[in-house]
Design a protein around this motif. Structure first.
Motif, mmCIF file in Angstrom:
data_model
loop_
_atom_site.group_PDB
_atom_site.id
_atom_site.type_symbol
_atom_site.label_atom_id
_atom_site.label_comp_id
_atom_site.label_asym_id
_atom_site.label_seq_id
_atom_site.Cartn_x
_atom_site.Cartn_y
_atom_site.Cartn_z
ATOM 1 N N MET A 195 -2.692 9.865 6.579
ATOM 2 C CA MET A 195 -2.053 8.505 5.845
ATOM 3 C C MET A 195 -0.451 8.693 6.088
ATOM 4 S SD MET A 195 -4.253 6.068 5.553
ATOM 5 C CE MET A 195 -3.764 4.885 4.402
ATOM 6 N N THR B 181 1.256 6.567 8.505
ATOM 7 C CA THR B 181 1.224 5.284 8.320
ATOM 8 C C THR B 181 2.384 4.682 7.160
ATOM 9 O OG1 THR B 181 -0.176 4.975 6.185
ATOM 10 C CG2 THR B 181 -1.280 5.351 8.499
ATOM 11 N N PHE C 292 1.382 3.281 4.349
ATOM 12 C CA PHE C 292 0.686 2.914 3.069
ATOM 13 C C PHE C 292 1.087 4.294 2.375
ATOM 14 C CE2 PHE C 292 -1.824 0.763 6.000
ATOM 15 C CZ PHE C 292 -2.371 -0.257 5.248
ATOM 16 N N LYS C 293 1.543 4.054 0.945
ATOM 17 C CA LYS C 293 1.750 5.174 0.073
ATOM 18 C C LYS C 293 0.742 5.618 -0.955
ATOM 19 C CE LYS C 293 6.150 5.553 1.527
ATOM 20 N NZ LYS C 293 5.973 4.942 2.799
ATOM 21 N N TYR D 100 -3.952 3.313 -2.393
ATOM 22 C CA TYR D 100 -2.736 3.308 -1.610
ATOM 23 C C TYR D 100 -1.922 1.894 -1.652
ATOM 24 C CZ TYR D 100 -4.139 7.549 1.133
ATOM 25 O OH TYR D 100 -4.597 8.870 1.186
ATOM 26 N N SER D 101 -0.660 2.081 -1.841
ATOM 27 C CA SER D 101 0.025 1.022 -2.256
ATOM 28 C C SER D 101 0.865 0.332 -0.581
ATOM 29 C CB SER D 101 1.351 1.338 -2.766
ATOM 30 O OG SER D 101 2.397 0.364 -2.585
ATOM 31 N N TYR D 102 0.632 -0.909 -0.202
ATOM 32 C CA TYR D 102 1.117 -1.210 0.791
ATOM 33 C C TYR D 102 2.517 -2.209 0.680
ATOM 34 C CZ TYR D 102 -1.254 -5.702 -0.466
ATOM 35 O OH TYR D 102 -1.868 -6.792 -1.165
ATOM 36 N N GLU E 155 -3.668 -8.886 -2.281
ATOM 37 C CA GLU E 155 -4.588 -7.745 -2.063
ATOM 38 C C GLU E 155 -5.703 -8.049 -1.515
ATOM 39 O OE1 GLU E 155 -5.347 -5.580 -5.557
ATOM 40 O OE2 GLU E 155 -3.241 -5.054 -5.916
ATOM 41 N N LYS F 133 -0.417 -4.799 -5.076
ATOM 42 C CA LYS F 133 -0.229 -4.458 -3.646
ATOM 43 C C LYS F 133 -0.851 -3.293 -3.480
ATOM 44 C CE LYS F 133 2.083 -8.242 -3.446
ATOM 45 N NZ LYS F 133 1.047 -9.270 -3.902
#
Ligand code: PMP
Ligand code: GLN
Length: 382
Positions: free
Chosen positions: A302, A305, A307-308, A320-322, A330, A359
């Motif tokens: 990941m 990407t 995403f965090k 995962y935070s977006y 969401e 999020k």
């Protein structure tokens, strides 16, 4: 005249797990939403069920569950948590963890009772409380750590507080209770008549050397607890829907009154098979490192990407935070990811009664490595 139903759950729709799995199927998406493995379960356990059926173990077993299975579970609890529970009076086999939770709530709650629930909360809890006429008292686990604020718990306790619900390892956040949480809980419930319902279906799915803080370890907590488990989660067979509840004799006696006229008894061949399979502790003790490896594999992938990752110490899940990608809500974003990018996840807002939106999406990593790799190949484009 056709009768119409006065709904007992007027505000409840279809569970998010079904919504997202149906959408994933419709769009041929990779399903990292609903929590289930896509790799095979143990062939040995399947063979043991076949053997049980062919041996003729196909009739009702005792309403509380196959005695030898309850004995094996009592032995396991004693060796893991140094608690000598009696399989005869303290363990009941149930058709899954969800049923065990519902039955415990129905056993305990009277209309108007207050139940402390931490949000985000597994989505069956609040409807199961409300259908019993009780009132959920919601306490947020604050993003991004999702730790319990025990001072707030103290403030929310009233004369009507009947029960505190706990879930460790936690779905959806992957948070786990620590020794400090247990100490706080012990001091809060001491000198009260508050019950505890502890959802421990992810008992063995725990990572980074963390210890599972089961209520079964602490006599002063166990004496007021119903502790719920799921075989589906431990043996990679979520569709088998078998679980159990452990509680002290006086509590379990009442639980069984509700259970006996709702379900009576569970699937027998699976119980015979599990009673044999359970004897080999490596069958469950290796699960933590097996799933930790999958968590890490997804997390490494990941990084390609936007995403965090938030920390996950247990369960099948990582959040995962977006927030670097979009400020869409969401649920809308999860639906769009499924339809446009072919990856299904679960919006964490579904675990809040009032739909809080930070999020973050829940990803299930209990999948084959190539499933995770293909999902990330799709998410790189987002
Ligand atoms: N509690 C939690 C937190 C869960 O994630 C699940 C889903 N497995 C359950 C209970 C229910 O387990 P089961 O499928 O055995 O009903
Ligand atoms: N416990 C699983 C999850 O959180 C799903 C079980 C269900 O669909 N009710 O994904």
């Amino acid at each position: 005249m056709i009768p119409s139903i006065q709904s007992k759950l007027p505000d409840v729709g279809t569970t998010i797990f079904t919504v997202m799995s149906v959408l994933a199927n419709e769009h041929n998406a990779i399903n990292l939403g609903q929590g289930f493995p896509d790799y095979p379960m143990s062939a040995e356990l399947i063979a043991l069920v076949n053997k049980a059926m062919q041996t003729g173990y196909n009739q009702y077993v005792h309403m509380n569950g196959l005695p030898v299975l309850r004995e094996e579970l009592a032995g396991k609890i004693n060796s893991l948590y140094a608690n000598k529970v009696d399989g005869d009076t303290e363990i009941t086999i149930t058709p899954g963890g969800t049923y065990a939770i519902y039955t415990a709530l129905t056993t305990i709650l009277q209309p108007g009772d207050e139940v402390i629930v931490f949000e985000p909360a597994y989505d069956s809890y609040i409807p199961n409380i409300e259908i019993n006429g009780a009132v959920p008292v919601l306490i947020p686990l604050v993003y991004p750590d999702y730790k319990i604020d025990w001072d707030l718990v103290k403030q929310k306790i009233t004369a009507k507080t009947k029960l505190i619900m706990l879930n460790t390892p936690h779905n959806p956040t992957g948070a786990v209770l620590g020794a400090d949480d247990i100490a706080q809980l012990q001091s809060i419930v001491k000198d009260t008549v508050i019950f505890i319902l502890s959802d421990e279906v992810y008992e063995h799915l725990i990572f980074d050397g963390k210890k599972h803080e089961s209520m079964l370890r602490y006599p002063d907590l166990y004496e007021r607890s119903f502790v719920c488990f799921s075989f589906g989660k431990v043996y990679n067979c979520t569709g088998w829907k078998l679980g159990y509840c452990v509680a002290p004799p006086a509590l379990m006696k009442e639980f069984r009154k509700v259970h006996q006229f709702n379900c009576f008894t569970c699937n027998s061949p699976v119980q015979f098979a599990l009673s044999e399979f359970l004897r080999h502790e490596e069958n469950y003790l290796q699960l933590g490192s097996f799933l930790q490896h999958k968590r890490d594999h997804l997390k490494n992938l990941m990084q390609q990407t936007r995403f965090k990752a938030l920390p996950s110490y247990g369960s099948y899940f990582q959040l995962y935070s977006y927030s670097d990608i979009t400020d869409e809500g969401e649920k809308d974003f999860a639906i769009r990811l499924t339809k446009e990018y072919g990856v299904a996840t679960i919006p964490v807002s579904a675990f809040y009664k009032n739909g809080e939106d930070n999020k973050v999406l829940r990803f299930c990593f209990s999948k084959n490595e190539n499933t995770l790799e293909e999902a990330v190949n799709r998410l790189i484009r987002v």
